[in-house]
Each structure stands twice: as C-alpha cells, then as structure tokens.
Design an enzyme around this catalytic site. Structure first.
Site, PDB file in Angstrom:
ATOM      1  CG  ASP A 166      -2.019  -1.013   1.174  1.00  0.00           C
ATOM      2  OD1 ASP A 166      -2.245  -1.565   0.087  1.00  0.00           O
ATOM      3  OD2 ASP A 166      -2.645  -1.264   2.219  1.00  0.00           O
ATOM      4  NE  ARG A 167      -1.143   7.250  -1.359  1.00  0.00           N
ATOM      5  CZ  ARG A 167      -1.079   8.164  -0.397  1.00  0.00           C
ATOM      6  NH1 ARG A 167       0.046   8.838  -0.195  1.00  0.00           N
ATOM      7  NH2 ARG A 167      -2.113   8.411   0.371  1.00  0.00           N
TER       8      ARG A 167
END
Length: 386
Positions: A166-167
């Site tokens: 995930d970012r």
C-alpha cells in the site's frame, strides 16, 4: 515519445507513457518530492454505466477532482474529444466510444525519503520502499512512484514489481528485472511457497499468544477501504459472504503498555488485509486514521483517497524531521514550470487537496522468503518501544 499539439493557438508539447521519468522532472521543497506539471493525454473507452450521459455529465460525475465549468471549457476548447473529434457540451456518449482528455497534469506530492537499494542482482532488485510513495503508476501517480523514481535516479528499467505494498506502507519491495523472473516469483506466491513478514505498531497490549484471524476481507474500491466479514454464531455457511477468504497470523514482539509491536504473517494477500484484521482484533495500527475513525463521506466529492480523507478529518501529524529519513536535498531555486491558463491546479505544484506532509503507516514489510531465496529489510525506528 513527446508529441506536439496545437490548442487555442498554443503549440504544446506533451508526454506519453513512452517518456521515461528523468531527474529534472522532480522538485524538492521542505522534505516533499513534487513532479513538475506536464501535459498528458488520458484515453479511455465509454463504460456501460456512462452510456447515455452527456460528455460533461460523465466527467463531472466520474472525475470529481475538477469543477464542472472546467469540463465545459475543456470540451469547448477540444481538450476533451470523442473518437478524436471535437463535440458540443450536449453530446451524448455511447458505449465503447474512445474518450480522450488532454490536460495539464499535476501529480500528488510524496515525502522525499530516498528509495534505498538493498540488493542488486542481475535479475532481481530489492529496495526499501518509503511510505507515501506508490509502487507503480496508478491513478494520479506516474512519475512519483517507486518504479518512476528508480528509473529517473538510477536508470533501472524495465522493472516488474513482484508484489505490492500500500502507498502508506514501507519496507521490502522485490522487483524483477525481466518478465520471466517476475512470472517465476508470482507462480511461487500463488502456490503458497512464499512466506511474508511485516511488523506493525498497534494500540494497546496485544495478547502474548499467537493470534490467527480467519475472516473474509471485502474491499470497496469506490470507498477505498476494506471491511471484515465473518459467518454468524450458528455456524451457517460463509458462502454468501461477498469478501475474499483471508488469513493473518499475529505474534506480539514487545509492548510498553500503551503500544505493542506485532509480527504480522499474512497467509493470503487481500487489499488492506493486515490493517483491517488488526482492527478486527481490537488493536488497530496506532497511527492508522482510516481504520480508527468513521468513514469520511466527503472523500469521493473531494476526489481524495480514503486514507487522505481520513487524515484530513483528524489532527495533522507532527512534522517529520530530517533525522527520521527525509532527504535533505532541496531544490527550491524558483525553478519554473509551465503555467496553463485553463488548469485548475496552476500555479501550485500539487493538485488541490494534496498538501503533502503525510505520516507513513506504522506498518513495514521486513521479509519475503521462497523455496531457495530470502530477502530482508531493516526495521524502522518506530519499531523500538524504548
């Protein structure tokens, strides 16, 4: 390659996906990495749910990052076209037609932590991914990605991410340097031959015995968040559940009475799986605003991700010092970039609503191991509770 296009008596050079990111594409200010705005053409085909809408209604309903009057002007000026032709604002689109949007693209900023090279091999590259940086081009990001930065700063290309983070998650990222090597990694992952380890800093005293969460994860792409689904107490079948089967094993490493460091071993790989499974145990990640607060309903109206909307609804994080890993290489030399008279984001570098200064999640990938290989990443500072 770069192309030229004449719009409103302006000859504009724009970029295509074939243009690799370069060092001079980035501007560093106050610990934030920005991308110089550039012209880009988005092309898509009319989906079934768009069929029958006017061209302006389509963009206003589906792409909320810009106001309606911008889309009206873009259609009138020919920046939005259908099948390569100018159309009136009242034009009704039909399924499968090609829609193009030529715009001045402003990418969201990311924190300017370095992408640290951990291991460079002929067919594999491993790096420590910094939080806030997406792995590969997606959504509004193209150059402000791990793949883009590695190409611009080190000349690594092509790169094939073997897995995703995930970012807002940091840690080990494995990138194959050939499609065949990437396929081999993926086959091993899909067959269950790969073990994954993360660490998280969670709220409260996590149980000292290993906890295994077997609960379906249902990801809502439109809302940008996951929920947990479980069967009822009567032992009824879970076949009616919409989410995908998911399992994560958790083991407490340490605790100080307020927070705990937890080893997370996901058996499956669902979107936000570790985050939502930790929430399900009653011990969410200590700085995960999305899974500690009620969903922010204005997110889609603002055109923001769920994580950014959750962060905006809470108190801003404390500023992160250079000592915590942000590069002190700054470029604040009034370097110019082209200002577009129609652009709703100019003269700012970042799109509206993306102020930067994000706090990375206290979730970090530390190890991936397969049948005959192991890759590891150092622990972050927040993993120590002393």
């Amino acid at each position: 390659m770069k192309r030229k296009r004449k719009i409103e008596d302006m000859e504009i050079v724009w970029q295509t996906p074939a243009n690799p990111p370069e060092r001079h594409d980035y501007i560093f200010r106050n610990g934030i990495r920005y991308v110089k705005p550039y012209y880009f053409e988005f092309i898509s085909h009319v989906k079934n749910r768009w069929d029958g809408k006017t061209i302006v209604d389509l963009f206003s309903d589906e792409f909320k990052g810009r106001p309606r009057d911008y889309y009206e002007s873009a259609v009138k000026s020919g920046r939005i076209q259908v099948d390569g032709k100018n159309v009136p604002v009242s034009y009704v689109v039909q399924s499968s037609q090609k829609i193009s949007h030529f715009l001045h693209r402003h990418e969201p900023p990311v924190m300017s932590w370095d992408v640290e090279i951990l291991c460079e091999e002929p067919d594999v590259l491993t790096v420590c991914k910094p939080a806030s940086v997406p792995v590969h081009p997606c959504g509004q990001y193209r150059k402000n990605t791990v793949v883009g930065i590695l190409q611009a700063e080190y000349g690594f290309a092509p790169l094939f991410p073997v897995h995703r983070l995930d970012r807002l998650v940091s840690g080990l990222l494995i990138l194959a340097r050939s499609a065949s090597r990437a396929d081999l990694f993926r086959q091993q992952i899909e067959s269950g031959a790969v073990q994954k380890r993360y660490i998280a800093r969670v709220i409260g005293v996590f149980p000292d015995k290993q906890q295994a969460v077997n609960a379906n994860v249902n990801y809502n792409a439109r809302e940008g968040r996951s929920t947990v689904e479980v069967g009822d107490n009567q032992g009824n079948s879970t076949a009616s559940l919409k989410g995908k089967a998911a399992c994560t094993k958790f083991t407490r490493v340490s605790t100080n009475g307020k927070h705990s460091i937890v080893l997370c071993e996901p058996v499956t790989g669902r979107t936000h799986q570790i985050r939502v499974h930790l929430q399900y145990t009653g011990h969410p990640i200590a700085n995960d605003m999305l899974y500690q607060t009620e969903f922010v309903s204005s997110r889609s109206a603002e055109g923001l991700s769920a994580d950014r909307a959750a962060a905006k609804s809470c108190s801003p994080p404390e500023p992160i010092s250079l000592e915590n890993g942000i590069s002190d290489t700054e470029n604040d030399s009034n370097e110019d970039f082209s200002i577009d008279p129609m652009c709703t984001n100019c003269p700012n570098l970042a799109p509206k609503g993306y102020e930067g200064n994000e706090e990375g999640l206290w979730l970090h990938c530390v190890k991936y191991s397969g049948p005959d290989w192991i890759y590891e990443c150092p622990h972050p500072d927040w993993a120590s509770l002393s």
